[in-house]
Motif scaffolding. Structure first.
Motif, PDB file in Angstrom:
ATOM      1  N   GLY A 116      -9.627  55.290 -24.756  1.00 10.59           N
ATOM      2  CA  GLY A 116      -8.163  54.864 -24.734  1.00 10.59           C
ATOM      3  C   GLY A 116      -7.285  54.871 -26.019  1.00 10.59           C
ATOM      4  O   GLY A 116      -7.703  55.591 -26.857  1.00 10.59           O
ATOM      5  N   ALA A 117      -6.344  54.118 -25.954  1.00  5.41           N
ATOM      6  CA  ALA A 117      -5.470  54.000 -26.939  1.00  5.41           C
ATOM      7  C   ALA A 117      -6.146  53.380 -27.998  1.00  5.41           C
ATOM      8  O   ALA A 117      -7.055  52.432 -27.950  1.00  5.41           O
ATOM      9  N   ASP A 118      -5.656  53.552 -29.369  1.00  5.05           N
ATOM     10  CA  ASP A 118      -6.401  52.752 -30.390  1.00  5.05           C
ATOM     11  C   ASP A 118      -5.579  51.620 -30.794  1.00  5.05           C
ATOM     12  O   ASP A 118      -4.544  51.075 -29.970  1.00  5.05           O
ATOM     13  N   LEU A 119      -6.170  50.677 -31.612  1.00  2.00           N
ATOM     14  CA  LEU A 119      -5.621  49.245 -31.799  1.00  2.00           C
ATOM     15  C   LEU A 119      -4.336  49.230 -32.157  1.00  2.00           C
ATOM     16  O   LEU A 119      -3.360  48.670 -31.886  1.00  2.00           O
ATOM     17  N   ASP A 120      -4.035  50.396 -33.449  1.00  2.00           N
ATOM     18  CA  ASP A 120      -2.612  50.450 -33.847  1.00  2.00           C
ATOM     19  C   ASP A 120      -1.563  50.614 -32.851  1.00  2.00           C
ATOM     20  O   ASP A 120      -0.602  49.985 -32.795  1.00  2.00           O
ATOM     21  N   THR A 121      -1.719  51.440 -31.855  1.00  3.35           N
ATOM     22  CA  THR A 121      -0.918  51.950 -30.703  1.00  3.35           C
ATOM     23  C   THR A 121      -0.674  50.757 -29.828  1.00  3.35           C
ATOM     24  O   THR A 121       0.653  50.249 -29.452  1.00  3.35           O
ATOM     25  N   VAL A 122      -1.634  49.967 -29.601  1.00  6.18           N
ATOM     26  CA  VAL A 122      -1.572  48.607 -28.644  1.00  6.18           C
ATOM     27  C   VAL A 122      -0.754  47.794 -29.516  1.00  6.18           C
ATOM     28  O   VAL A 122       0.175  47.103 -28.888  1.00  6.18           O
ATOM     29  N   VAL A 123      -1.130  47.561 -30.705  1.00  3.69           N
ATOM     30  CA  VAL A 123      -0.134  46.422 -31.445  1.00  3.69           C
ATOM     31  C   VAL A 123       1.203  46.662 -31.475  1.00  3.69           C
ATOM     32  O   VAL A 123       2.021  45.909 -31.418  1.00  3.69           O
ATOM     33  N   ALA A 124       1.328  48.161 -31.937  1.00  6.03           N
ATOM     34  CA  ALA A 124       3.114  48.433 -32.049  1.00  6.03           C
ATOM     35  C   ALA A 124       3.902  48.499 -30.535  1.00  6.03           C
ATOM     36  O   ALA A 124       4.711  47.820 -30.582  1.00  6.03           O
ATOM     37  N   GLU A 125       2.892  48.383 -29.452  1.00  2.00           N
ATOM     38  CA  GLU A 125       3.692  48.449 -28.354  1.00  2.00           C
ATOM     39  C   GLU A 125       4.031  47.030 -27.947  1.00  2.00           C
ATOM     40  O   GLU A 125       4.758  46.624 -27.567  1.00  2.00           O
ATOM     41  N   LEU A 126       2.887  46.189 -28.252  1.00  3.00           N
ATOM     42  CA  LEU A 126       2.939  44.759 -28.002  1.00  3.00           C
ATOM     43  C   LEU A 126       4.051  44.131 -28.844  1.00  3.00           C
ATOM     44  O   LEU A 126       4.984  43.349 -28.112  1.00  3.00           O
ATOM     45  N   THR A 127       4.259  44.767 -30.052  1.00  2.00           N
ATOM     46  CA  THR A 127       5.429  44.147 -30.945  1.00  2.00           C
ATOM     47  C   THR A 127       6.640  44.227 -30.467  1.00  2.00           C
ATOM     48  O   THR A 127       7.616  43.625 -30.301  1.00  2.00           O
ATOM     49  N   SER A 128       6.686  45.313 -29.534  1.00  2.00           N
ATOM     50  CA  SER A 128       8.052  45.797 -29.284  1.00  2.00           C
ATOM     51  C   SER A 128       8.439  44.991 -27.879  1.00  2.00           C
ATOM     52  O   SER A 128       9.493  44.940 -27.515  1.00  2.00           O
ATOM     53  N   ARG A 129       7.468  44.386 -27.324  1.00  2.00           N
ATOM     54  CA  ARG A 129       7.739  43.723 -26.204  1.00  2.00           C
ATOM     55  C   ARG A 129       7.900  41.962 -26.267  1.00  2.00           C
ATOM     56  O   ARG A 129       8.127  41.323 -25.282  1.00  2.00           O
ATOM     57  N   ILE A 130       7.824  41.518 -27.522  1.00  2.00           N
ATOM     58  CA  ILE A 130       7.651  40.262 -27.786  1.00  2.00           C
ATOM     59  C   ILE A 130       8.812  39.787 -28.749  1.00  2.00           C
ATOM     60  O   ILE A 130       9.252  40.602 -29.413  1.00  2.00           O
ATOM     61  N   ASP A 131       9.032  38.509 -28.714  1.00  2.00           N
ATOM     62  CA  ASP A 131      10.158  37.993 -29.739  1.00  2.00           C
ATOM     63  C   ASP A 131       9.659  36.609 -29.982  1.00  2.00           C
ATOM     64  O   ASP A 131       9.115  36.039 -29.135  1.00  2.00           O
ATOM     65  N   ARG A 132      10.231  36.258 -31.046  1.00  2.00           N
ATOM     66  CA  ARG A 132       9.957  34.565 -31.437  1.00  2.00           C
ATOM     67  C   ARG A 132      10.577  33.465 -30.669  1.00  2.00           C
ATOM     68  O   ARG A 132       9.981  32.344 -30.721  1.00  2.00           O
ATOM     69  N   SER A 133      11.393  33.872 -29.672  1.00  2.00           N
ATOM     70  CA  SER A 133      11.879  32.804 -28.835  1.00  2.00           C
ATOM     71  C   SER A 133      10.591  32.311 -27.868  1.00  2.00           C
ATOM     72  O   SER A 133      10.874  31.066 -27.446  1.00  2.00           O
ATOM     73  N   GLU A 162       3.605  43.373 -16.149  1.00  2.00           N
ATOM     74  CA  GLU A 162       4.064  44.611 -16.812  1.00  2.00           C
ATOM     75  C   GLU A 162       2.916  45.014 -18.182  1.00  2.00           C
ATOM     76  O   GLU A 162       2.717  46.142 -18.425  1.00  2.00           O
ATOM     77  N   TRP A 163       2.464  43.905 -18.863  1.00  2.00           N
ATOM     78  CA  TRP A 163       1.921  44.335 -19.984  1.00  2.00           C
ATOM     79  C   TRP A 163       0.255  44.629 -19.747  1.00  2.00           C
ATOM     80  O   TRP A 163      -0.356  45.724 -20.066  1.00  2.00           O
ATOM     81  N   THR A 164      -0.071  44.025 -18.485  1.00  2.00           N
ATOM     82  CA  THR A 164      -1.499  44.672 -18.060  1.00  2.00           C
ATOM     83  C   THR A 164      -1.303  46.150 -17.420  1.00  2.00           C
ATOM     84  O   THR A 164      -2.271  46.795 -17.632  1.00  2.00           O
ATOM     85  N   GLY A 165      -0.256  46.490 -16.797  1.00  2.00           N
ATOM     86  CA  GLY A 165      -0.061  47.711 -16.259  1.00  2.00           C
ATOM     87  C   GLY A 165      -0.086  48.707 -17.479  1.00  2.00           C
ATOM     88  O   GLY A 165      -0.688  49.634 -17.401  1.00  2.00           O
ATOM     89  N   TRP A 166       0.679  48.549 -18.477  1.00  2.00           N
ATOM     90  CA  TRP A 166       0.771  49.333 -19.466  1.00  2.00           C
ATOM     91  C   TRP A 166      -0.860  49.648 -20.149  1.00  2.00           C
ATOM     92  O   TRP A 166      -1.237  50.554 -20.472  1.00  2.00           O
ATOM     93  N   CYS A 167      -1.379  48.538 -20.472  1.00  2.00           N
ATOM     94  CA  CYS A 167      -2.488  48.500 -21.101  1.00  2.00           C
ATOM     95  C   CYS A 167      -3.643  49.069 -20.150  1.00  2.00           C
ATOM     96  O   CYS A 167      -4.644  50.064 -20.557  1.00  2.00           O
ATOM     97  N   ALA A 168      -3.712  48.693 -18.926  1.00  2.00           N
ATOM     98  CA  ALA A 168      -4.636  49.589 -18.010  1.00  2.00           C
ATOM     99  C   ALA A 168      -4.706  50.965 -18.034  1.00  2.00           C
ATOM    100  O   ALA A 168      -5.617  51.643 -17.911  1.00  2.00           O
TER     101      ALA A 168
END
Length: 278
Positions: A116-133, A162-168
């Protein structure tokens, strides 16, 4: 009947923060602190649970199995310790006699290179989906998986689905445990690491080859361990409870919070020869 192998998750299964217990239990139960973090008490067990775990470890092989990294695991002063084996980082590492098992981690790293995807790819995608709020922290754990700490009351309703679907689709598993949302490679499992520990205990004569495995856990990352066990138990709270996780060989406690920890330990004790049937 042979002595079983006991495998138990820690947070929200065996040890509990004040938030995990809630004000009613925290203010009413006789508690013992088992973890200090940043000079403040963080995790607790009831006094009865402390005694039961200590007694259990004296009569059967007990393996703590946790999502915590080695550093986080070593903060806990568990009754009955030191344990010969512990599974940490959700199966990414095995601690043997207090030391990291380099051979196991090398094997895990080899598996990850083709999965599957490597850790850097997952972290980059996660970062794009979250914010400090609504996210307090994003952490990379043990160069293996990542998690965020969230304000649950502000968490977007559709984020987990949504995050579960992308990761799965990319070979990763998502789990929310309280304020923490984890993403980890699906090839890294608690059950695989526990099976390795069981094999080693049998090979050196510390465990009978026919000994049953009894397991306890509350989160989705514990599901594979519960599935693989001969018998299991989960508390009537937490992620698996919210998901309606039921299996014929997995019992559900009658109580929740720290009292469920006591009930789980009583169930383990009942499986020891001469004390009754679980």
């Amino acid at each position: 009947m042979t002595i079983p192998l006991i495998a138990t998750d820690l947070d929200r299964t065996m040890i509990f923060s004040e938030a995990a217990m809630g004000p009613e239990q925290f203010g009413r139960l006789d508690l013992r602190c088992v973890e200090i973090h940043e000079d403040a008490p963080l995790s607790y067990m009831t006094a009865d649970a402390v005694n039961m775990l200590g007694n259990l470890a004296a009569t059967a092989p007990v393996v703590p199995v946790t999502t915590r990294t080695p550093k986080q695991y070593k903060r806990i002063e568990l009754p009955g310790s030191p344990f010969r084996y512990a599974v940490v980082s959700s199966g990414g590492r095995i601690i043997t006699d207090g030391a990291d098992d380099k051979r196991w981690r090398t094997q895990i790293d080899a598996q990850l290179s083709d999965a599957g995807a490597d850790l850097d790819t997952v972290v980059a995608e996660l970062t794009s989906r979250i914010d400090r709020s609504w996210v307090k922290k994003l952490r990379i754990a043990d160069d293996l998986f990542c998690y965020i700490v969230v304000h649950t009351e502000r968490q977007p309703a559709g984020f987990i689905a949504e995050w579960t679907g992308w990761c799965a689709e990319r070979g990763w598993t998502v789990s929310q445990q309280g304020r923490k949302i984890y993403a980890q490679p699906a090839t890294v499992t608690k059950s695989a690491a526990l099976a390795e520990v069981r094999r080693r205990l049998i090979d050196d004569g510390a465990l009978d080859a026919y000994a049953p495995v009894l397991a306890a856990g509350d989160g989705l990352l514990d599901a594979d361990m519960l599935e693989a066990a001969d018998r299991g138990i989960r508390p009537a709270h937490g992620e698996l409870h919210e998901l309606g996780f039921h299996r014929e060989h997995v019992r559900v406690t009658a109580t929740a919070g720290a009292l469920a920890g006591e009930e789980i330990l009583s169930w383990f004790h009942a499986a020891i020869p001469g004390t009754g049937a679980a």
